[in-house]
Design an enzyme around this catalytic site. Structure first.
Site, PDB file in Angstrom:
ATOM      1  N   LYS A 176       0.856  -1.202   0.000  1.00  0.00           N
ATOM      2  CA  LYS A 176       0.000   0.000   0.000  1.00  0.00           C
ATOM      3  C   LYS A 176       0.885   1.242   0.000  1.00  0.00           C
ATOM      4  CE  LYS A 176      -2.080   2.709   2.914  1.00  0.00           C
ATOM      5  NZ  LYS A 176      -2.012   3.934   2.084  1.00  0.00           N
ATOM      6  N   GLY A 234       2.662   4.743  13.369  1.00  0.00           N
ATOM      7  CA  GLY A 234       3.472   3.586  13.768  1.00  0.00           C
ATOM      8  C   GLY A 234       2.995   3.006  15.093  1.00  0.00           C
ATOM      9  N   GLU A 251       9.574   2.292  10.655  1.00  0.00           N
ATOM     10  CA  GLU A 251      10.556   3.381  10.520  1.00  0.00           C
ATOM     11  C   GLU A 251       9.781   4.678  10.589  1.00  0.00           C
ATOM     12  OE1 GLU A 251      12.046   6.253   9.316  1.00  0.00           O
ATOM     13  OE2 GLU A 251      13.153   5.552   7.538  1.00  0.00           O
ATOM     14  N   CYS A 285      13.415  11.609   6.005  1.00  0.00           N
ATOM     15  CA  CYS A 285      13.410  11.154   7.409  1.00  0.00           C
ATOM     16  C   CYS A 285      14.751  11.392   8.075  1.00  0.00           C
ATOM     17  CB  CYS A 285      12.985   9.693   7.508  1.00  0.00           C
ATOM     18  SG  CYS A 285      13.919   8.600   6.448  1.00  0.00           S
ATOM     19  N   GLU A 386       9.463  16.359  14.724  1.00  0.00           N
ATOM     20  CA  GLU A 386       9.846  16.240  13.320  1.00  0.00           C
ATOM     21  C   GLU A 386       8.934  17.145  12.490  1.00  0.00           C
ATOM     22  OE1 GLU A 386       8.770  12.721  11.055  1.00  0.00           O
ATOM     23  OE2 GLU A 386      10.843  12.539  10.403  1.00  0.00           O
TER      24      GLU A 386
HETATM   25  O1  TXE Z   1       2.157   9.855   7.554  1.00  0.00           O
HETATM   26  P1  TXE Z   1       1.326   8.567   7.792  1.00  0.00           P
HETATM   27  P2  TXE Z   1       1.651  11.290   7.078  1.00  0.00           P
HETATM   28  C1  TXE Z   1       6.259  11.792   9.293  1.00  0.00           C
HETATM   29  C2  TXE Z   1       6.424  13.273   8.988  1.00  0.00           C
HETATM   30  C3  TXE Z   1       5.062  13.650   8.533  1.00  0.00           C
HETATM   31  C4  TXE Z   1       4.214  12.818   9.458  1.00  0.00           C
HETATM   32  C5  TXE Z   1       2.817  12.553   8.981  1.00  0.00           C
HETATM   33  O2  TXE Z   1       6.746  13.958  10.162  1.00  0.00           O
HETATM   34  O3  TXE Z   1       4.811  15.007   8.675  1.00  0.00           O
HETATM   35  O4  TXE Z   1       4.897  11.593   9.550  1.00  0.00           O
HETATM   36  O5  TXE Z   1       2.832  12.166   7.618  1.00  0.00           O
HETATM   37  C6  TXE Z   1      -0.541   4.918   5.939  1.00  0.00           C
HETATM   38  N1  TXE Z   1      -3.064   1.880   9.209  1.00  0.00           N
HETATM   39  N2  TXE Z   1       6.688  10.969   8.184  1.00  0.00           N
HETATM   40  O6  TXE Z   1       0.407  11.677   7.778  1.00  0.00           O
HETATM   41  O7  TXE Z   1      -0.126   8.882   7.974  1.00  0.00           O
HETATM   42  C7  TXE Z   1      -0.696   6.056   4.987  1.00  0.00           C
HETATM   43  O8  TXE Z   1      -1.806   5.843   4.140  1.00  0.00           O
HETATM   44  C8  TXE Z   1      -2.273   1.555   8.185  1.00  0.00           C
HETATM   45  C9  TXE Z   1       7.976  10.373   8.329  1.00  0.00           C
HETATM   46  O9  TXE Z   1       1.611  11.277   5.616  1.00  0.00           O
HETATM   47  O10 TXE Z   1       2.038   7.814   8.839  1.00  0.00           O
HETATM   48  C10 TXE Z   1       0.649   6.032   4.283  1.00  0.00           C
HETATM   49  O11 TXE Z   1       0.656   4.993   3.314  1.00  0.00           O
HETATM   50  N3  TXE Z   1      -1.675   2.477   7.397  1.00  0.00           N
HETATM   51  C11 TXE Z   1       8.213   9.377   7.328  1.00  0.00           C
HETATM   52  C12 TXE Z   1       1.605   5.678   5.418  1.00  0.00           C
HETATM   53  O12 TXE Z   1       0.787   5.084   6.419  1.00  0.00           O
HETATM   54  C13 TXE Z   1      -1.884   3.773   7.674  1.00  0.00           C
HETATM   55  C14 TXE Z   1       7.673   9.521   5.986  1.00  0.00           C
HETATM   56  C15 TXE Z   1       2.345   6.863   6.020  1.00  0.00           C
HETATM   57  O13 TXE Z   1       1.425   7.842   6.365  1.00  0.00           O
HETATM   58  C16 TXE Z   1      -2.711   4.163   8.736  1.00  0.00           C
HETATM   59  C17 TXE Z   1       6.361  10.145   5.979  1.00  0.00           C
HETATM   60  C18 TXE Z   1      -3.309   3.147   9.525  1.00  0.00           C
HETATM   61  N4  TXE Z   1      -4.087   3.424  10.569  1.00  0.00           N
HETATM   62  C19 TXE Z   1       5.936  10.858   7.060  1.00  0.00           C
HETATM   63  N5  TXE Z   1      -2.748   5.524   8.758  1.00  0.00           N
HETATM   64  C20 TXE Z   1       9.486   8.624   7.385  1.00  0.00           C
HETATM   65  N6  TXE Z   1       9.643   7.755   8.379  1.00  0.00           N
HETATM   66  O14 TXE Z   1      10.331   8.766   6.533  1.00  0.00           O
HETATM   67  C21 TXE Z   1      -1.965   5.965   7.740  1.00  0.00           C
HETATM   68  N7  TXE Z   1      -1.447   4.909   7.079  1.00  0.00           N
END
Ligand code: TXE
Length: 492
Positions: A176, A234, A251, A285, A386
């Site tokens: 996904k 996470g 991560e 990240c 972050e």
């Molecule tokens: O991340 P999400 P977002 C950090 C960065 C950013 C913040 C939020 O600080 O501003 O996270 O970003 C999926 N069950 N990073 O809101 O929501 C979602 O559809 C299963 C750091 O975009 O965590 C997407 O595919 N999946 C980072 C993925 O999770 C779920 C990179 C990431 O989205 C879900 C990006 C759920 N309940 C953002 N909810 C890094 N580590 O590099 C969402 N998703």
């Protein structure tokens, strides 16, 4: 995409069950770049069921390792064949420059090549149990059905860190991508089919995490969840998975210090601090968002840095003159603007940026100026959270111990940089920092052959390197007695 079905479930490309779609926005100009199918929770459940059936059927996991290694190499070849198209999709979707997207596709290719070589070289471990009649060996087997959830900043790259080892190990999977940036992953999944990945081994759904998350994670049918994204998500996924005792690797980003001592090479230090934080507009990240600098050079260094930041050419990633692109979305820019307002209200000194660019040509995109805050305190939210945008905070130190303490003063622990010409001190500081990757007199580089992941709240587990494959494997000890005799424990 644009009328073609985008969900790959059980070997068939299909539209969403309710025919729902999502507009994918080009953040450089706010236009609709593509319309893609938006999966329902039922679609996601179907995808998990298809992956489960394909794993339990046993045919894929029984393929010879050499066959899987060759498949990964074919994927790598196809990635290079379609590099330009994939790079364009990545740029239109994320906003990053085309040059960066080309590097991303090369990096994706190297991940497939690396795991092809690694899995091909795997051997069982023979254990001497002290009985010549017993052949005892430890073997690795695929962990099973994997759910692979990727973010929007490096859509295909992050997904490749999951798909390549999962395929190498012999797992089946549901991928996904982020709903914000699904285009490259859809195109790539077609390449996987072309390379010969059997039906149902890779299933693809896209849609919001909130809508699909339960179907993908709250189930006994999944054996491993690999997630890259935000800390809050996470946590949610880890809690849900714990109910099913599902293994999870997460991560979750970082708040990465870049420590500069006064004896560091000034030119490369300024250049790397600038690149480390403002590349891809800070949506990385491992971005070096906290400059921790020795007091004696701080004023001059920050002034020079600000001048360089003001000269960064911001624009549409498709324009070769652009050095960095927009933020990924309007919503994300709003979050960055909130952080900047917070920094000002907390008393940090805004040195440059802190606004949208004034160029009317950029008004329709979600652009934001490189921003530097000096005189920051470790208690400030902009120092601890972050921001995932083009914001650099500056903290000052006078002793090595202070630099280390500041560098470790974060709930995260993904990456850090240290700059000094004193190599003994460099080694001391590198070892004292609690971060998953530490660069000494460099910043941002990584290789498919070395592990990537974080200490602390940056997550659990590792991607890349040999450990990145082990995550997708179960370990089995096989005890084979070639000359069985009674155990003789019970005498009756
Ligand atoms: O991340 P999400 P977002 C950090 C960065 C950013 C913040 C939020 O600080 O501003 O996270 O970003 C999926 N069950 N990073 O809101 O929501 C979602 O559809 C299963 C750091 O975009 O965590 C997407 O595919 N999946 C980072 C993925 O999770 C779920 C990179 C990431 O989205 C879900 C990006 C759920 N309940 C953002 N909810 C890094 N580590 O590099 C969402 N998703």
């Amino acid at each position: 995409m644009n009328g073609e079905p985008d969900l790959l479930i059980g070997g068939t490309w299909r539209h969403a069950a309710d025919r729902g779609t999502r507009d994918v926005i080009n953040p450089a100009n706010g236009t609709v770049a593509a319309v893609v199918d938006e999966a329902t929770a039922d679609d996601a459940r179907d995808a998990v069921a298809a992956a489960r059936a394909a794993f339990d059927d046993g045919a894929w996991r029984a393929t010879a390792v050499t066959e899987r290694a060759e498949l990964l190499d074919r994927v790598a070849d196809l990635l290079q064949r379609d590099k330009d198209d994939l790079a364009r999709l990545e740029t239109v979707d994320t906003g990053k420059t085309l040059a960066e997207s080309h590097i991303d596709i090369d990096d994706v290719t190297s991940v497939f090549r690396y795991y092809s070589r690694l899995v091909g070289a795997e051997a069982d471990r023979i254990v001497d149990v002290g009985d010549p009649a017993v052949i005892s060996r430890v073997v690795r087997e695929p962990i099973g059905v994997c759910v692979l959830i990727a973010p929007w900043n490096y859509p295909l790259l992050q997904m490749s860190w999951k798909i390549a080892p999962a395929l190498a190990a012999g797992c089946t999977m549901v991928a996904k991508p982020s709903e914000v940036t699904p285009l490259s992953t859809i195109a790539f999944t077609h390449l996987l089919e072309e390379a010969g990945v059997p039906p149902s081994v890779v299933n693809l759904v896209q849609g919001s995490g909130a809508a699909l998350g339960t179907a993908l994670t709250d189930t006994d049918d999944v054996d491993f969840i690999s997630f890259t994204g935000g800390l809050g998500t996470g946590r949610t996924i880890s809690k849900v998975a714990a109910e099913h005792v599902t293994k999870v690797a997460v991560e979750l980003g970082g708040k990465n210090p870049h420590i500069v001592f006064a004896d560091a090479d000034a030119d490369s230090a300024i250049d790397h601090v600038l690149t480390g934080v403002f590349l891809h507009s800070g949506q990385v990240c491992s971005a070096g968002t906290r400059l921790i600098i020795e007091e004696s050079i701080a004023d001059d260094f920050v002034a020079e840095l600000a001048g360089r930041a003001e000269r960064i050419r911001i624009g549409d990633g498709m324009d070769p003159a652009s050095e960095t692109g927009p933020l990924v979305s309007e919503q994300h820019r709003a979050k960055i603007e909130e952080y900047v307002a917070q920094g000002v209200s907390e008393g940090a000194k805004l040195v440059t940026g802190g606004a949208r660019p004034s160029d009317p040509a950029l008004a329709a995109g979600s652009f934001y100026l490189p921003t530097i805050f000096d005189r920051c305190q470790r208690s400030m939210r902009i120092v601890q959270e972050e921001t995932f945008g083009p914001i650099l905070t500056v903290e000052r130190f006078t002793t090595e111990a202070e630099a280390i303490a500041l560098g470790n003063d974060t709930q995260y622990g993904l990456a850090a940089g240290v700059r000094t010409s004193d190599s003994a001190r460099g080694e001391r500081v590198v070892r004292a920092l609690r971060h998953g990757t530490v660069w000494l007199n460099d910043f941002g580089y990584y290789t498919a052959a070395a592990e990537w992941g974080g200490f602390g709240k940056s997550g659990n587990g590792r991607e890349l390197g040999p450990t990145g494959l082990t995550e997708y494997q179960e370990i089995k000890h096989i005890w084979h007695n070639t000359a069985p005799t009674p155990a003789g424990w019970f005498k009756g």
